[in-house]
Design a protein around this motif. Structure first.
Motif, mmCIF file in Angstrom:
data_model
loop_
_atom_site.group_PDB
_atom_site.id
_atom_site.type_symbol
_atom_site.label_atom_id
_atom_site.label_comp_id
_atom_site.label_asym_id
_atom_site.label_seq_id
_atom_site.Cartn_x
_atom_site.Cartn_y
_atom_site.Cartn_z
ATOM 1 N N LEU A 8 5.304 6.945 -35.998
ATOM 2 C CA LEU A 8 6.756 6.777 -36.080
ATOM 3 C C LEU A 8 7.370 7.494 -37.269
ATOM 4 N N ASP A 9 6.546 7.953 -38.218
ATOM 5 C CA ASP A 9 7.084 8.666 -39.371
ATOM 6 C C ASP A 9 7.254 10.160 -39.097
ATOM 7 N N SER A 10 6.900 10.602 -37.901
ATOM 8 C CA SER A 10 7.018 12.012 -37.572
ATOM 9 C C SER A 10 8.473 12.399 -37.324
ATOM 10 N N ARG A 11 8.809 13.635 -37.675
ATOM 11 C CA ARG A 11 10.134 14.183 -37.371
ATOM 12 C C ARG A 11 10.072 15.101 -36.153
ATOM 13 N N ARG A 12 8.979 15.001 -35.397
ATOM 14 C CA ARG A 12 8.796 15.824 -34.206
ATOM 15 C C ARG A 12 8.545 14.919 -33.000
ATOM 16 N N LEU A 13 9.354 13.893 -32.866
ATOM 17 C CA LEU A 13 9.196 12.970 -31.746
ATOM 18 C C LEU A 13 9.946 13.498 -30.522
ATOM 19 N N ALA A 14 9.417 13.198 -29.360
ATOM 20 C CA ALA A 14 10.036 13.612 -28.100
ATOM 21 C C ALA A 14 10.005 12.446 -27.130
ATOM 22 N N VAL A 15 11.092 12.300 -26.387
ATOM 23 C CA VAL A 15 11.210 11.257 -25.358
ATOM 24 C C VAL A 15 11.219 11.932 -23.999
ATOM 25 N N LEU A 16 10.355 11.472 -23.101
ATOM 26 C CA LEU A 16 10.284 12.031 -21.754
ATOM 27 C C LEU A 16 10.451 10.925 -20.731
ATOM 28 N N ARG A 17 11.205 11.210 -19.676
ATOM 29 C CA ARG A 17 11.339 10.242 -18.597
ATOM 30 C C ARG A 17 10.027 10.154 -17.821
ATOM 31 N N VAL A 18 9.631 8.947 -17.481
ATOM 32 C CA VAL A 18 8.413 8.739 -16.706
ATOM 33 C C VAL A 18 8.758 7.950 -15.446
ATOM 34 N N CYS A 19 7.815 7.886 -14.531
ATOM 35 C CA CYS A 19 8.023 7.129 -13.297
ATOM 36 C C CYS A 19 8.331 5.680 -13.640
ATOM 37 N N ASP A 20 9.245 5.112 -12.892
ATOM 38 C CA ASP A 20 9.748 3.776 -13.197
ATOM 39 C C ASP A 20 8.754 2.714 -12.760
ATOM 40 N N ASP B 10 0.834 -1.209 0.000
ATOM 41 C CA ASP B 10 0.000 0.000 0.000
ATOM 42 C C ASP B 10 0.868 1.259 0.000
ATOM 43 N N LEU B 11 1.955 1.256 0.793
ATOM 44 C CA LEU B 11 2.846 2.421 0.839
ATOM 45 C C LEU B 11 3.539 2.645 -0.502
ATOM 46 N N LEU B 12 3.954 1.555 -1.149
ATOM 47 C CA LEU B 12 4.576 1.678 -2.468
ATOM 48 C C LEU B 12 3.599 2.279 -3.477
ATOM 49 N N ALA B 13 2.344 1.850 -3.405
ATOM 50 C CA ALA B 13 1.331 2.367 -4.321
ATOM 51 C C ALA B 13 1.106 3.863 -4.085
ATOM 52 N N LEU B 14 1.091 4.282 -2.813
ATOM 53 C CA LEU B 14 0.939 5.701 -2.507
ATOM 54 C C LEU B 14 2.131 6.504 -3.024
ATOM 55 N N GLU B 15 3.337 5.948 -2.849
ATOM 56 C CA GLU B 15 4.537 6.636 -3.323
ATOM 57 C C GLU B 15 4.510 6.783 -4.841
ATOM 58 N N ARG B 16 4.115 5.721 -5.526
ATOM 59 C CA ARG B 16 4.077 5.787 -6.993
ATOM 60 C C ARG B 16 3.020 6.786 -7.454
ATOM 61 N N ALA B 17 1.858 6.802 -6.791
ATOM 62 C CA ALA B 17 0.804 7.746 -7.175
ATOM 63 C C ALA B 17 1.291 9.186 -7.027
#
Length: 221
Positions: A133-145, A25-32
């Motif tokens: 995937l054919d776009s030349r305007r792609l962006a990569v963002l880090r997300v929660c692990d 439950d604590l892990l779920a709260l931390e991830r949220a």
């Protein structure tokens, strides 16, 4: 100082099952909270600011895609011009791949960076990516692990049903069994420069059958 036997005491968790459920439950709260904080940051900052923070790479295009082990889709990307900027992203990070449209980000999927150099990076996705995937305007963002969260949760569930060779240690750690020990015996120390207290600590630790906890404040060596 004289070594004292460790008396088994009940932890703040009433049982192993209670510990597993409470920690899950604590892990779920931390991830949220992590997900909410990430959403707040991304909403308040543009891609340029996120890239300067090192958590985003923009103006990317796909160079190739292929299917890897276990059916994962691996997408290789490179900047539309020049090398990749300095970034905090690296191999093993969980990221989202997005089309940076005029109306905002359109997420194509989430995966894990499997390769990164100054010129390109590769991301492995569990599901195939069919559009964008054919776009030349792609962006990569880090997300929660999410990968780490799922591993922690799976490990806790395994602990709840554990019956392997370390079962006695689990019982000792949760106060369901007394830790066993033997009479301390003299040992041949590699370091002859230990003082009396340090020698006693080594001998006492080696005499414990299950677990030993050593408190070593600064300066005790």
């Amino acid at each position: 100082s004289k070594m004292a036997a460790v008396e088994p005491t009940r932890s703040r968790w009433s049982s192993l099952e209670h510990f597993v459920q409470g920690t899950t439950d604590l892990l779920a709260l931390e991830r949220a909270e992590q997900v909410a904080e990430e959403a707040r940051v991304q909403a308040s900052l543009g891609l340029d600011a996120l890239e300067k923070r090192g958590v985003c790479l923009r103006k990317l295009e796909v160079t190739s895609t292929h299917t890897a082990m276990f059916g994962r889709t691996v997408v290789a990307l490179k900047p539309t011009s020049g090398p990749l900027p300095a970034t905090r992203l690296g191999t093993g990070d969980t990221v989202s791949l997005n089309v940076a449209a005029d109306t905002g980000l359109q997420e194509l999927g989430q995966g894990v960076i499997t390769f990164m150099s100054g010129q390109k990076l590769s991301i492995a996705f569990e599901e195939p990516l069919d559009e964008g995937l054919d776009s030349r305007r792609l962006a990569v963002l880090r997300v929660c692990d999410d990968v780490t969260f799922r591993k922690y949760t799976a490990t806790l569930n395994d602990l709840k049903g554990y019956s392997g060779p370390a079962l006695r240690l689990v019982d000792v750690l949760f106060g369901d069994a007394e830790p066993a020990s033997r009479t301390p015996a003299p040992v041949q120390l590699i370091n002859p420069g230990l003082n009396a207290g340090q020698r006693e600590t080594v001998e006492w630790t080696l005499a414990q059958s299950d677990v030993a906890i050593i408190h070593g404040p600064p300066g005790t060596g």
